[in-house]
Each structure stands twice: as C-alpha cells, then as structure tokens.
Scaffold this active site. Structure first.
Site, PDB file in Angstrom:
ATOM      1  N   ASP A   1     -22.092  43.276 -27.586  1.00 38.07           N
ATOM      2  CA  ASP A   1     -21.431  44.978 -27.410  1.00 38.07           C
ATOM      3  C   ASP A   1     -21.803  45.545 -26.592  1.00 38.07           C
ATOM      4  O   ASP A   1     -22.743  45.662 -25.902  1.00 38.07           O
ATOM      5  CB  ASP A   1     -22.353  44.627 -29.115  1.00 38.07           C
ATOM      6  CG  ASP A   1     -21.564  45.699 -30.176  1.00 38.07           C
ATOM      7  OD1 ASP A   1     -20.613  46.123 -29.615  1.00 38.07           O
ATOM      8  OD2 ASP A   1     -22.168  45.265 -31.638  1.00 38.07           O
ATOM      9  N   ALA A   2     -21.459  47.001 -27.284  1.00 34.89           N
ATOM     10  CA  ALA A   2     -21.211  47.778 -26.426  1.00 34.89           C
ATOM     11  C   ALA A   2     -22.878  48.337 -25.942  1.00 34.89           C
ATOM     12  O   ALA A   2     -23.872  48.618 -26.538  1.00 34.89           O
ATOM     13  CB  ALA A   2     -20.981  49.313 -26.923  1.00 34.89           C
TER      14      ALA A   2
END
Length: 604
Positions: free
Chosen positions: A326-327
């Site tokens: 994820d980011a």
C-alpha cells in the site's frame, strides 16, 4: 454463512476453522500455465542484462504532476528536481506510475484523450531511457463514491458493497469489465482493485462500503467475479488489503491499526477472499499497513512483516504474482519507518513493488545501498524484478505499450457502458424500513423538501424530483453537521411541503452522526402525518444514529447514478431489490442487531 453482529461473526469463526494454512493453495499445488512459464523465462533473460540501478528502479511506483508528459509542473521540481513527468521517468527510471485526479494535486486525469496522451508520453520516456522497459501505469478505481480517480465522462459504477447488495456475480463482473475497458483505453494497465477486505466492524473508518460486506463467502464470490471482469476488460487486477483490513477502527492513512483476530478468525473471516483471488489468478496482491499480532508476534505492519508477506502469502497461500505495498507515504508506514527504512523493510518482508515511497531519491539510494552491502541479496532483488517484468510481458506491454487516443474518447463513458451502469445501480438500492408502507410514493401532486448532507447531492436529487410530472421540490442542504439554527430552518421549511427527504452521510464520525440524527428527529417530530424519508448515501450504518426514522433506504454511494436510482425507487419506477451485505448493530451495543445481514424490504 449467516451473520447478524460482528461479535457473532467472530464467535462463529472461533474454534471452527482449521489451523492456519490448511486449505491453502500451496506453491507446488499446480504448475504455472505455459504462457506464464514463457513470460518468466523471457523476464529472466531481460533481467540478466539489466544494471543494478535499472533493477532497483523497476521496484518503484511513483506519482508525477501534470496532465501532459512534456509540460513542466512546479511540484515535479520540488519532489524530484526535474520539471516534467517525462523527466521524472528519465531521471529515476521507475517500473510504474500511479495516476491521481486533481483532488490529490497531481491532476493526471482530466479527459480521456488527455490521459491517453499522457500515458503514451510516459511510455515513450520509459522506452527511451534506463532499462527501456514499458511502465505499469496504475490507479485506484474501485467504483462508488469513496475511492475513484477517473472523472466524468467515465462511467460511474456501483462500489463493492452496493454490488453485494444486488447479490449478483454477473453484475460484479460486468462492473469490473466496464471499469477495466475504460482504464485500458487511456493507457492504465493496472487497477489497484478490488478490495478483498471483509468488513465486520461498523466503525471501520477506511474500508466500509469499499468491502463486499461481512460474509466471507459472499466476498469471495464477488471478488472472483470482479477479477474475471477486470481480466476480460484488459486491465490487471489487485486484491487488497492483505491480510484483511475489515475489522479496524483506525484509518491506516492516519495511524497504524491493530487487527486482534485469532488465527482461527483470520482463517475463517479474512483470508477466504484472498484465497479465492489467488485461485482465480489475481495479478497482484496489495499489502496493508496493519499490525496482526496473531500472524506476527513482533507486531510489525504487514507490509514490513516476513511472516505475513513471505510466510503466509507467498508460501502458505502459494501466491506467485506481484506483491505491492500500500502507499508507503501513509502514516501506517511512515509512523515508525522513515523514508530510508520503509522500502528496505518492505523488500525484506517479500514485497515486490514499492508504491509511493516518500523522498524517492532517499528511498532509491537506501535500496541500492542495501543490495550493495548484502542486507538485500542480489537473488532477492532479482526475484522481484523478474516477477514485475513477467507481469508486464503477460499483459502485452511489449514492445509498444501505446493506446489510440481517439479510441479512448470513444470508449470512456460510451452509451452501452452508461446504460449498463444505470441498470446495475438500480439493483443495489436497499429498503431497510418502510413503516406504514409510505413507499413507493403514490401518484399525486406533492412538494418535497430535499435536505441533509451534501450541497451537490441535495441539489441533484431535488432537480430530479422536480423534473417529474406533478412534483415540486426545494433543496436545502445542511452540511455534514447541522447546528440548531440550521435544523430549525429545515423544520420551518418543511411546514410548506408534503414530504421531507433527508440525505445522510455520517461516515462513522460521531459528531456528524449526532448532528444528522438531530435533524432527522426534529423533522420526524414536526411531521404529523407527513412522510419523512431518510436515505443514507454512503454507509448503510447511518440508521444506528436515528433508529426511530420511519422510512429508510441506503444507496451505498452518492454518485449521480446512485441518486438517480434512489429517485426512481422512491416513486416505484424500479422496485428496491437490494439486501444488506452487512448487519447493522445498535450504536450503544454492537452485540445487538437492528437489522440482520440479508435484510431488505420489497414494496407491497
């Protein structure tokens, strides 16, 4: 698997699941298809000729600012020391780019032709620099009104929970197919969707309607159907957020959530949709910035956890594809892991693709250093790069990954997509309460006060009602937390109308819920025999704040198609056929149920 409350979901799971890993698809369970073997062999040959710097570049997915590949933007200079999106690609030679709309500031997505031209320009820059490999161009297009990037004229489709309300695998597949076809036409070849999280917490601030619901079996079926649609539409898929973000009351964008599920609960609730996705051939699995002590007693975020990423996902579940983080600029990653540590830890855990690593120059140098000093072995690096290059080969990005800009204009938002999207949305509206059989509204001349959350939404619904024969409508938006003066103004306005329609969107925020509940209650008390209709235009859980509301529907979304479907349902043009994909617990006691999973009324 029937469900009523979150506790009952967890209780049903505990003690009944097999030990973690049983029923998993092991890495040696079945040989990869011949096409995948050929892609891997070709990828290995390509990677063997790459420099260390070129290999490390392939790991990163970056954002670029601006609408055209060759147009300067001050933010590119600030972040990367170069001016244009194409310059970012030439300077850092990343393996991927992720697009955002103007809300984040990158402003990559304005029109189909513009986006297609941007994609083509970035691909040209990639093919003329570094390893001369095409880019994975990604975005987050989940559907619904929470996580979406493509603006109009892109087809606005129901999100996951709305699709689950229809209980239709065909509809879920078609929605994903339309999404994928429109993304592919503008050069976006990777969608970070669908969400495979099982939402068993009504107070979840980050997943909610992004999930297909609280039933692992239903979630698994619809995840599988969505993957078929993405693949048919021509865009790579990604199941997220592994190992499951559905039972948290903390947003990993702003903090680090902890999932307290036992091994049995994880095996029974959280992992089935990911198993189903792997069996269906999902291209990518995206990790979550969540702590799961039952899986990693060291309490590392899943993204940085070898037992979760390598031990569980890669080895026990047998996933052979790309594992993306994820980011990495989210607080769940940055809180304890600075820019030079997070990417190295994610790679050590087993991730392949580093999404939005902050301070890209620092992150890239940290990974290079880690390989050079042996912290990350050359074999470990090569394994990830081979997977990424093979992924690009399988999706046909070699040798010319370009799209036709004129075709993008013909594909995005085309009539067939819009008609199908409208029909899909009609089948999602869920009627939860209908005391006195107020709905459907009978044919008669009437005036309707449309009030509540969302100026654009209130105005749009009011206009749709006023456009109907013999109907008058007045919009009066209140904002998300109306004060006493605003509520009093609504009550005064209601005195001149026959019906009140209140749009709510509490978004699990207690202050918003309290204020919107006060509005609903004030209108209810002043109504006399006049109908007060409440429509939750995001989370179905809103009625927890005002259980005495006599008439209640939920749309799961506040997109224009969802609100148009709501109006058609109110007047009986289309009957409500949706059923709740989650139970709705009481506000003060989550063990008590207001409305069970599967509840949904029909018109008499």
């Amino acid at each position: 698997m029937p469900h009523t409350t979150r506790r009952q979901v967890l209780g049903a799971a505990a003690g009944t699941a097999a030990a973690l890993g049983i029923n998993a698809v092991h890495a040696d369970a079945a040989p990869p298809p011949a096409a995948s073997r050929r892609a891997r062999q070709r990828a290995e040959a390509l990677v063997s000729r790459m420099t260390l710097e070129e290999k490390v570049g392939q790991l990163f997915v970056v954002e670029v600012y601006g609408q055209a590949a060759d147009a300067p933007h001050a933010k590119n200079r600030e972040l990367y020391g170069v001016d244009t999106p194409a310059d970012v690609i030439k300077e850092y030679r990343p393996g991927g780019v992720i697009y955002f709309d103007a809300r984040r500031g990158t402003d990559n997505l304005r029109t189909p032709r513009q986006t297609a031209a941007l994609s083509n320009g970035l691909q040209r820059a990639a093919l003329h620099s570094g390893a001369r490999l095409p880019l994975l161009i990604a975005t987050d297009q989940e559907g619904g009104s929470v996580v979406y990037r493509m603006p109009s004229p892109a087809t606005q489709l129901p999100g996951n929970m709305a699709l689950a309300a229809s209980r239709s695998r065909t509809d879920a597949r078609r929605a994903a197919e339309i999404t994928a076809a429109e993304l592919a036409s503008v050069g976006i070849n990777q969608d970070y969707a669908p969400s495979a999280d099982v939402n068993v917490n009504a107070d979840n601030p980050v997943i909610g309607v992004r999930s297909f619901g609280s039933d692992p079996e239903l979630c698994s079926q619809l995840v599988t159907a969505s993957l078929r649609g993405f693949h048919r539409g021509g865009t790579a898929s990604a199941a997220k957020h592994f190992p499951g973000h559905g039972d948290t009351d903390t947003d990993s964008h702003t903090g680090l959530p902890v999932i307290h599920h036992s091994l049995d609960e994880l095996n029974e609730i959280d992992l089935p949709p990911f198993r189903a996705a792997i069996a269906q051939g999902v291209d990518t699995v995206l990790s979550a910035h969540i702590v799961v002590p039952a899986l990693d007693p060291a309490k590392r975020p899943a993204t940085m956890s070898p037992p979760i990423i390598t031990g569980l996902l890669r080895e026990k579940l047998g996933f052979r594809g790309v594992i993306a983080t994820d980011a990495l600029d989210m607080s769940g990653a940055t809180e304890d892991f600075p820019p030079d540590i997070a990417p190295v830890r994610a790679l050590q855990a087993g991730c392949d693709q580093l999404v939005l690593a902050p301070q890209l120059d620092t992150a890239r140098k940290a990974v290079l250093k880690a390989v050079r000093d042996g912290t990350i072995t050359q074999a470990r690096l090569d394994a990830s790069v081979v997977r990424l290059v093979a992924h690009k080969l399988r999706h046909g990005l070699f040798p010319r990954p370009y799209v036709q800009e004129s075709r993008a204009e013909r594909t995005v938002g085309k009539r067939r997509h819009l008609l199908d999207g409208s029909a899909l949305t009609d089948r999602t509206i869920t009627l939860v309460k209908n005391d006195g059989d107020v709905l459907p509204l009978p044919a008669a001349r009437r005036s309707v006060l449309v009030t509540g959350w969302g100026t654009d939404q209130v105005d749009g619904v009011s206009a749709a009602i006023a456009a109907r024969a013999d109907q008058q409508a007045s919009p009066l938006s209140t904002g998300s937390a109306p004060d006493a003066d605003r509520i009093a103004a609504c009550v005064r306005a209601f005195a001149d109308h026959d019906v009140a329609l209140v749009l709510t969107n509490t978004a699990v925020a207690s202050d918003r819920g309290t204020a919107q509940a006060a509005l609903v209650e004030a209108l209810r008390k002043s109504a006399g025999n006049r109908p007060v209709i409440v429509a939750a235009v995001q989370n179905p859980y809103d009625i927890r704040h005002f259980p005495n509301a006599p008439t209640y529907l939920t749309t799961y979304s506040h997109t224009t198609p969802s609100l148009d479907s709501l109006v058609r349902t109110l007047y009986g043009d289309t009957p409500p056929t949706g059923r709740l994909p989650v139970p709705i617990p009481t506000l003060d006691d989550p063990t008590r149920t207001l409305f069970p999973h599967g509840h949904g009324l029909r018109y008499p």
